[in-house]
Design an enzyme around this catalytic site. Structure first.
Site, PDB file in Angstrom:
ATOM      1  N   ALA A 126      -5.793   4.725  -7.238  1.00 53.64           N
ATOM      2  CA  ALA A 126      -7.280   4.202  -7.294  1.00 53.64           C
ATOM      3  C   ALA A 126      -7.926   4.218  -8.653  1.00 53.64           C
ATOM      4  CB  ALA A 126      -8.259   4.580  -5.962  1.00 53.64           C
ATOM      5  N   GLY A 136     -17.763   1.103  -0.525  1.00 55.95           N
ATOM      6  CA  GLY A 136     -16.164   0.530  -0.521  1.00 55.95           C
ATOM      7  C   GLY A 136     -15.638  -0.664   0.098  1.00 55.95           C
ATOM      8  N   LYS A 163       3.334   1.392  -3.486  1.00 55.24           N
ATOM      9  CA  LYS A 163       2.877   0.702  -4.794  1.00 55.24           C
ATOM     10  C   LYS A 163       3.437   0.789  -6.340  1.00 55.24           C
ATOM     11  CE  LYS A 163      -2.089   0.251  -3.359  1.00 55.24           C
ATOM     12  NZ  LYS A 163      -3.721   0.227  -3.653  1.00 55.24           N
ATOM     13  N   ASP A 221      -6.425  -4.498  -7.277  1.00 48.39           N
ATOM     14  CA  ASP A 221      -7.499  -3.439  -7.142  1.00 48.39           C
ATOM     15  C   ASP A 221      -8.277  -3.527  -8.144  1.00 48.39           C
ATOM     16  OD1 ASP A 221      -6.444  -2.615  -4.744  1.00 48.39           O
ATOM     17  OD2 ASP A 221      -4.924  -1.466  -5.516  1.00 48.39           O
ATOM     18  N   THR A 239       0.848  -1.356   0.004  1.00 48.12           N
ATOM     19  CA  THR A 239      -0.103  -0.109   0.096  1.00 48.12           C
ATOM     20  C   THR A 239       0.832   1.244   0.053  1.00 48.12           C
ATOM     21  OG1 THR A 239      -1.953   0.969   1.106  1.00 48.12           O
ATOM     22  CG2 THR A 239      -0.435   0.154   2.586  1.00 48.12           C
TER      23      THR A 239
HETATM   24  P1  ATR Z   1      -5.437   7.155  -4.313  1.00 45.33           P
HETATM   25  O1  ATR Z   1      -4.140   6.304  -4.415  1.00 45.33           O
HETATM   26  O2  ATR Z   1      -6.269   6.858  -3.158  1.00 45.33           O
HETATM   27  O3  ATR Z   1      -5.920   7.300  -5.754  1.00 45.33           O
HETATM   28  P2  ATR Z   1      -4.056   9.662  -4.769  1.00 45.33           P
HETATM   29  O4  ATR Z   1      -3.249   8.961  -5.894  1.00 45.33           O
HETATM   30  O5  ATR Z   1      -3.447  10.525  -3.925  1.00 45.33           O
HETATM   31  O6  ATR Z   1      -4.902   8.528  -4.077  1.00 45.33           O
HETATM   32  O7  ATR Z   1      -5.365  10.312  -5.741  1.00 45.33           O
HETATM   33  C1  ATR Z   1      -6.288  11.079  -5.046  1.00 45.33           C
HETATM   34  C2  ATR Z   1      -7.518  11.438  -5.959  1.00 45.33           C
HETATM   35  O8  ATR Z   1      -8.411  12.225  -5.228  1.00 45.33           O
HETATM   36  C3  ATR Z   1      -6.879  12.461  -6.924  1.00 45.33           C
HETATM   37  O9  ATR Z   1      -7.700  12.048  -8.273  1.00 45.33           O
HETATM   38  C4  ATR Z   1      -7.169  13.803  -6.610  1.00 45.33           C
HETATM   39  O10 ATR Z   1      -7.362  14.755  -7.584  1.00 45.33           O
HETATM   40  P3  ATR Z   1      -6.199  15.621  -8.002  1.00 45.33           P
HETATM   41  O11 ATR Z   1      -5.429  14.700  -8.864  1.00 45.33           O
HETATM   42  O12 ATR Z   1      -6.703  16.862  -8.831  1.00 45.33           O
HETATM   43  O13 ATR Z   1      -5.294  15.905  -6.863  1.00 45.33           O
HETATM   44  C5  ATR Z   1      -8.592  13.466  -5.904  1.00 45.33           C
HETATM   45  N1  ATR Z   1      -8.801  14.496  -4.773  1.00 45.33           N
HETATM   46  C6  ATR Z   1      -8.480  14.440  -3.452  1.00 45.33           C
HETATM   47  N2  ATR Z   1      -9.005  15.612  -2.947  1.00 45.33           N
HETATM   48  C7  ATR Z   1      -9.891  16.001  -3.579  1.00 45.33           C
HETATM   49  C8  ATR Z   1     -10.937  17.124  -3.642  1.00 45.33           C
HETATM   50  N3  ATR Z   1     -11.036  17.650  -2.652  1.00 45.33           N
HETATM   51  N4  ATR Z   1     -11.804  17.320  -4.700  1.00 45.33           N
HETATM   52  C9  ATR Z   1     -11.548  16.603  -5.831  1.00 45.33           C
HETATM   53  N5  ATR Z   1     -10.642  15.707  -6.054  1.00 45.33           N
HETATM   54  C10 ATR Z   1     -10.060  15.433  -4.857  1.00 45.33           C
END
Ligand code: ATR
Length: 266
Positions: free
Chosen positions: A128, A233, A65, A100, A61
């Site tokens: 994700a 989820g 990853k 995943d 995780t």
């Molecule tokens: P994960 O591995 O869980 O996908 P990540 O790679 O950090 O975590 O991705 C987080 C996702 O949530 C991204 O798509 C992020 O958008 P950005 O690419 O613009 O950062 C999105 N995200 C996080 N906070 C957000 C918010 N407040 N509003 C909209 N999108 C958000």
């Protein structure tokens, strides 16, 4: 005894140990599932140590990853996604897999959500979002990826077959004609927030949220109110674990035992 585990940092609140150990008990396997939290700089040594100690399998995780790809032989899907969440140490070299994507697909299948020919919208283009978008596309869905940072959605849509990308302003239009909506952002985890305007939700939609704390996010609550089918989820968490366990042990996973162990802790 077989030792399996999770490598990440932090891993303190992980639900994987009780979920996997419930499976070992149900299957009467002499196995344990433990968490490991190496410093990011020590990843290579940690993996070499795991192999040398005879650890059978590791889930991976945040933040490892992507980095793990450098130290394992990744299969085709994990290579396309660019992330590994499951390592199998049973062969001559450790192999890397991504459960995943299949976890998301199996969650939807178990809820009778058709994917072949479906119009799917994925909100989020992080780790994700990437896995989910590839999983849905490989099942024959057309995927529209909408992300706060539109350039990331566009870049991802170039890697995923039959996909397009845009910003959050494109979300409402995309959802209007969609059969399936998946939230792959972290929005909804910290506060009672949603990345999707409630007015965009409709009853011909299946809505899945990758967020599992809380189990019913604002998005799922509003989707239910709109008459949509909802998939929480915890299903994705469950089925990524089911697929990892089946890969490692060759057994059919005791899904109900794993699900009970998970949901009793949420
Ligand atoms: P994960 O591995 O869980 O996908 P990540 O790679 O950090 O975590 O991705 C987080 C996702 O949530 C991204 O798509 C992020 O958008 P950005 O690419 O613009 O950062 C999105 N995200 C996080 N906070 C957000 C918010 N407040 N509003 C909209 N999108 C958000």
């Amino acid at each position: 005894m077989d030792v399996f585990g999770l490598i990440g940092n932090p891993v303190g609140h992980s639900l994987s140990p009780p979920m996997h150990e419930a499976a070992y008990e149900a299957l009467d396997l002499d196995a344990r599932y433990v968490t490991f939290e190496p410093q990011p700089d020590d990843l290579e040594h940690a993996l070499a140590g795991a192999a040398a100690l005879g650890i059978s399998g590791l889930n991976v995780t945040i933040p490892f990853k992507q980095d793990v790809l450098e130290y394992v032989e990744a299969d085709a899907l994990a290579s396309r996604i660019g992330a590994v969440n499951t390592i199998d140490f049973s062969g001559d070299v450790p192999t890397g897999h991504n459960t995943d994507a299949i976890g998301a697909v199996r969650s939807l299948r178990e809820h009778d959500v058709p994917l072949e020919g479906a119009d799917a919208v994925v909100v989020g283009a992080g780790g994700a979002g990437r896995a989910i978008a590839f999983g849905l596309a490989d099942e024959g869905a057309s995927v529209t990826i909408c992300n706060r940072t539109a350039s990331k959605a566009l870049a991802l849509s170039e890697d995923v077959p039959d996909a397009s990308g845009g910003g959050l302003e494109d979300l409402e239009g995309a959802i209007a004609d969609a059969d399936l909506l998946v939230n792959a952002t972290s929005v909804g985890m910290e506060a009672d927030e949603t990345p999707v305007p409630a007015g965009a939700l409709h009853e011909d939609l299946a809505v899945m949220d990758a967020v599992y704390r809380p189990l019913e996010t604002r998005l799922l609550r509003e989707a239910r109110a709109a008459g949509a089918t909802t998939v929480d989820g915890a299903w994705m968490l469950l089925y990524q674990g089911v697929d990892a366990l089946e890969r490692w042990t060759g057994e059919t996973a005791p899904v109900d035992s794993m699900n009970d162990a998970l949901r009793s802790r949420l």
